[in-house]
Design an enzyme around this catalytic site. Structure first.
Site, PDB file in Angstrom:
ATOM      1  N   ASN A   9       0.883  -1.168   0.000  1.00  0.00           N
ATOM      2  CA  ASN A   9       0.000   0.000   0.000  1.00  0.00           C
ATOM      3  C   ASN A   9       0.917   1.214   0.000  1.00  0.00           C
ATOM      4  O   ASN A   9       1.513   1.543   1.022  1.00  0.00           O
ATOM      5  CB  ASN A   9      -0.897  -0.016   1.250  1.00  0.00           C
ATOM      6  CG  ASN A   9      -1.704   1.265   1.380  1.00  0.00           C
ATOM      7  OD1 ASN A   9      -1.754   2.079   0.450  1.00  0.00           O
ATOM      8  ND2 ASN A   9      -2.343   1.452   2.523  1.00  0.00           N
ATOM      9  N   LYS A  11       0.205   4.262  -0.276  1.00  0.00           N
ATOM     10  CA  LYS A  11      -0.376   5.469   0.347  1.00  0.00           C
ATOM     11  C   LYS A  11      -0.084   6.684  -0.546  1.00  0.00           C
ATOM     12  O   LYS A  11      -0.078   6.548  -1.767  1.00  0.00           O
ATOM     13  CB  LYS A  11       0.133   5.631   1.779  1.00  0.00           C
ATOM     14  CG  LYS A  11      -0.035   4.336   2.597  1.00  0.00           C
ATOM     15  CD  LYS A  11       0.203   4.496   4.066  1.00  0.00           C
ATOM     16  CE  LYS A  11      -0.019   3.157   4.766  1.00  0.00           C
ATOM     17  NZ  LYS A  11       0.097   3.232   6.216  1.00  0.00           N
ATOM     18  N   HIS A  94      -9.353   1.704   4.711  1.00  0.00           N
ATOM     19  CA  HIS A  94      -8.095   1.813   5.455  1.00  0.00           C
ATOM     20  C   HIS A  94      -8.297   2.760   6.649  1.00  0.00           C
ATOM     21  O   HIS A  94      -9.046   3.724   6.558  1.00  0.00           O
ATOM     22  CB  HIS A  94      -6.983   2.336   4.535  1.00  0.00           C
ATOM     23  CG  HIS A  94      -5.632   2.196   5.153  1.00  0.00           C
ATOM     24  ND1 HIS A  94      -5.148   3.116   6.062  1.00  0.00           N
ATOM     25  CD2 HIS A  94      -4.686   1.239   5.040  1.00  0.00           C
ATOM     26  CE1 HIS A  94      -3.952   2.720   6.463  1.00  0.00           C
ATOM     27  NE2 HIS A  94      -3.644   1.586   5.856  1.00  0.00           N
ATOM     28  N   GLU A  96      -6.567   5.054   7.779  1.00  0.00           N
ATOM     29  CA  GLU A  96      -6.282   6.471   7.482  1.00  0.00           C
ATOM     30  C   GLU A  96      -7.480   7.121   6.808  1.00  0.00           C
ATOM     31  O   GLU A  96      -7.754   8.306   7.026  1.00  0.00           O
ATOM     32  CB  GLU A  96      -5.017   6.566   6.610  1.00  0.00           C
ATOM     33  CG  GLU A  96      -3.767   6.272   7.438  1.00  0.00           C
ATOM     34  CD  GLU A  96      -2.652   5.595   6.669  1.00  0.00           C
ATOM     35  OE1 GLU A  96      -2.659   5.624   5.430  1.00  0.00           O
ATOM     36  OE2 GLU A  96      -1.765   5.018   7.329  1.00  0.00           O
ATOM     37  N   GLU A 164      -5.563  -4.672  10.425  1.00  0.00           N
ATOM     38  CA  GLU A 164      -4.503  -3.700  10.689  1.00  0.00           C
ATOM     39  C   GLU A 164      -4.779  -2.981  12.006  1.00  0.00           C
ATOM     40  O   GLU A 164      -5.577  -2.036  12.047  1.00  0.00           O
ATOM     41  CB  GLU A 164      -4.454  -2.658   9.560  1.00  0.00           C
ATOM     42  CG  GLU A 164      -4.181  -3.255   8.195  1.00  0.00           C
ATOM     43  CD  GLU A 164      -3.497  -2.259   7.264  1.00  0.00           C
ATOM     44  OE1 GLU A 164      -2.478  -2.627   6.681  1.00  0.00           O
ATOM     45  OE2 GLU A 164      -3.967  -1.104   7.141  1.00  0.00           O
ATOM     46  N   GLY A 170       2.690   2.245  10.793  1.00  0.00           N
ATOM     47  CA  GLY A 170       3.679   3.315  10.654  1.00  0.00           C
ATOM     48  C   GLY A 170       4.375   3.671  11.948  1.00  0.00           C
ATOM     49  O   GLY A 170       5.051   4.687  12.048  1.00  0.00           O
ATOM     50  N   SER A 210       3.432  -2.290  10.295  1.00  0.00           N
ATOM     51  CA  SER A 210       4.878  -2.417  10.511  1.00  0.00           C
ATOM     52  C   SER A 210       5.413  -3.812  10.175  1.00  0.00           C
ATOM     53  O   SER A 210       6.355  -4.293  10.798  1.00  0.00           O
ATOM     54  CB  SER A 210       5.257  -2.024  11.940  1.00  0.00           C
ATOM     55  OG  SER A 210       4.890  -0.679  12.204  1.00  0.00           O
TER      56      SER A 210
END
Ligand code: 13P
Length: 248
Positions: A9, A11, A94, A96, A164, A170, A210
């Site tokens: 991904n 991003k 996602h 985010e 996730e 991250g 991660s």
């Protein structure tokens, strides 16, 4: 047996030309992969990356898709637009997007149904925040995301779920392999109760957060973990290739 799926991904990283350079570096390193290999890239990179992936075993994915077929949705991208460039996968929901762009389980569900109708494979992301984990709410949160986000899906085996944990994205903090395995087992059980146990057995569930060249072997050795959705480590060809080749 569920075929593993390792997806990058990107991003909001890589211009189209940077993306082309990256996939050209990845392609020769993953020709012997024993898993499905996917790169999910920014919408504007799709035409160039699609061209660069021709003749490789890497599949193309998008990072989002709108739920309407077409119409007055300024700035949005439809499934038909993705399909025209050979996109096969699309990340939906996602964390985010949930955090910064008001994505909800309801919009996740609408996008997922639209993607499936168009023949795209949705990679639906679910996961709990740190506070939710620390207050013992992980299972409750995931159950709601599953119940509301995945309702009305006819064939649940046509999607991929990415578990996730938000606190692992991250941050360099990975869920332990046992934690990830245990939580994914819960997700599979919940999907089994909602759809059918046999379908849940066939459903692929990735871990994301991660995941990197150093920890991928341990995570992928877990019986419930069928792959990874990789952020940072998907931006470097050797790192991403090492994850794809986790079994070598
Ligand atoms: P990182 O691998 O950078 O933690 O990102 C995970 C992720 O969000 C993939 O969708």
């Amino acid at each position: 047996m569920r075929r593993p799926i390792i997806a990058g991904n990107w991003k909001m990283n890589n211009t189209a030309s940077e993306g082309v350079t990256l996939v050209k570096a990845i392609a020769p390193l993953v020709t012997d992969a024993n898993c499905d290999v996917v790169v999910c890239v920014p919408a504007i990179d799709i035409p160039a990356v699609s061209e660069a992936l021709k003749g490789t075993n890497i599949k193309l994915g998008a990072e989002n898709v709108h739920f309407a077929e077409k119409g007055a949705y300024t700035g949005e991208i439809s499934a038909a637009m993705l399909l025209e460039y050979g996109v096969e996968y699309v990340i939906i929901g996602h964390s985010e997007r949930r955090q910064y762009f008001a994505e909800t389980d309801e919009t996740v569900n609408k996008r997922t149904l639209t993607a499936l109708k168009a023949g795209l494979t949705p990679i639906v992301c679910i996961g709990e925040s740190l506070e939710e984990r620390e207050t013992g709410k992980t299972e409750e949160v995931l159950a709601t995301q599953i119940k509301d986000g995945l309702k009305d899906i006819e064939d649940i085996t046509k999607i991929v779920i990415a578990y996730e944990p938000v606190w692992a994205i991250g941050t360099g903090k990975t869920a332990t392999a046992e934690q990830a395995n245990e939580t994914i087992a819960f997700i599979r059980k919940t999907v089994g109760e909602m759809f059918c146990p046999k379908c849940a057995d066939a459903l692929r569930i990735q871990y994301g957060g991660s995941m990197n060249a150093g920890n991928c072997k341990e995570l992928m050795a877990m019986p419930e973990i069928d792959g990874g959705l990789i952020g940072d480590a998907s931006l470097k060809a050797p790192d991403f290739a090492a994850i794809v080749n986790f079994d070598k």
